[in-house]
Design an enzyme around this catalytic site. Structure first.
Site, PDB file in Angstrom:
ATOM      1  N   GLU A  19       8.079  38.499  81.102  1.00  0.00           N
ATOM      2  CA  GLU A  19       9.379  38.164  80.502  1.00  0.00           C
ATOM      3  C   GLU A  19       9.384  36.736  79.967  1.00  0.00           C
ATOM      4  OE1 GLU A  19       8.691  39.501  83.404  1.00  0.00           O
ATOM      5  OE2 GLU A  19      10.262  40.822  84.139  1.00  0.00           O
ATOM      6  N   ILE A  70       0.292  36.882  82.767  1.00  0.00           N
ATOM      7  CA  ILE A  70      -0.995  36.181  82.674  1.00  0.00           C
ATOM      8  C   ILE A  70      -1.226  35.503  84.017  1.00  0.00           C
ATOM      9  CG2 ILE A  70      -2.309  34.427  81.428  1.00  0.00           C
ATOM     10  CD1 ILE A  70      -0.186  34.787  79.114  1.00  0.00           C
TER      11      ILE A  70
HETATM   12  N1  THU Z   1       5.442  40.201  87.162  1.00  0.00           N
HETATM   13  C1  THU Z   1       5.945  40.114  85.899  1.00  0.00           C
HETATM   14  O1  THU Z   1       5.214  39.790  84.944  1.00  0.00           O
HETATM   15  N2  THU Z   1       7.240  40.412  85.712  1.00  0.00           N
HETATM   16  C2  THU Z   1       8.072  40.945  86.656  1.00  0.00           C
HETATM   17  O2  THU Z   1       9.200  41.284  86.351  1.00  0.00           O
HETATM   18  C3  THU Z   1       7.592  41.092  88.030  1.00  0.00           C
HETATM   19  C4  THU Z   1       6.253  40.524  88.321  1.00  0.00           C
HETATM   20  C5  THU Z   1       4.009  39.945  87.368  1.00  0.00           C
HETATM   21  C6  THU Z   1       3.622  38.695  88.075  1.00  0.00           C
HETATM   22  C7  THU Z   1       2.262  39.069  88.638  1.00  0.00           C
HETATM   23  O3  THU Z   1       1.280  38.868  87.640  1.00  0.00           O
HETATM   24  C8  THU Z   1       2.363  40.564  88.904  1.00  0.00           C
HETATM   25  O4  THU Z   1       3.469  41.010  88.124  1.00  0.00           O
HETATM   26  C9  THU Z   1       2.574  40.916  90.362  1.00  0.00           C
HETATM   27  O5  THU Z   1       3.639  40.229  90.894  1.00  0.00           O
END
Ligand code: THU
Length: 137
Positions: A55, A43
């Site tokens: 996560e 989000i």
């Molecule tokens: N992001 C995640 O939700 N989990 C991960 O393991 C890596 C990165 C998201 C954060 C951001 O919204 C987007 O991916 C790009 O970094």
């Protein structure tokens, strides 16, 4: 709950990701030791730093439901409309957040599809992690 079913749950919640800035959509499905599944998506925020990773969103859902012991987390991520070549690996903050509850034994599945995935332990991804046991010493 098979690994494939957990990966499928991660792909399903990935569709809900709110990513107007990066367009990188992530889904996570967290399996409790009691066999329940909690899911989360990333989000984003116009102010960038309040962005919540998938996560930690899944972890918040689970802990808010009273669950604290986890078996496996499946993570999927890629740019909108694309299939990624690299698996999406949890960021350092998420590794630390998961370590609080799963410790080094949590299974971490990084998936590109239900068939194509790698499995690690959290201890492999966060060696010598700092957790509640350290504060109890
Ligand atoms: N992001 C995640 O939700 N989990 C991960 O393991 C890596 C990165 C998201 C954060 C951001 O919204 C987007 O991916 C790009 O970094």
């Amino acid at each position: 709950m098979t690994d494939q079913e957990l990966i499928r749950a991660a792909f399903a919640v990935r569709e809900k990701a709110y990513t107007p800035y990066s367009h990188f959509k992530v889904g996570a499905a967290l399996l409790t030791k009691s066999g329940k599944v909690f899911t989360g998506c990333n989000i984003e925020n116009a102010s960038f730093s309040p962005t919540i990773c998938a996560e930690r969103a899944a972890l918040a859902q689970a802990v808010s439901a009273g669950e604290r012991t986890f078996d496996t987390i499946a993570i999927v991520g890629s740019l909108e409309g694309q299939v990624n070549s690299l698996p999406t690996s949890p960021c350092g903050v998420c590794r630390q957040a998961l370590f609080e509850f799963g410790g080094p034994g949590l299974r971490v599945i990084l998936a590109r599809s239900e068939q194509d995935y790698q499995e690690f332990t959290l201890g492999q991804l966060l060696p010598l992690g700092f957790g509640p046991a350290n504060l109890a010493e």
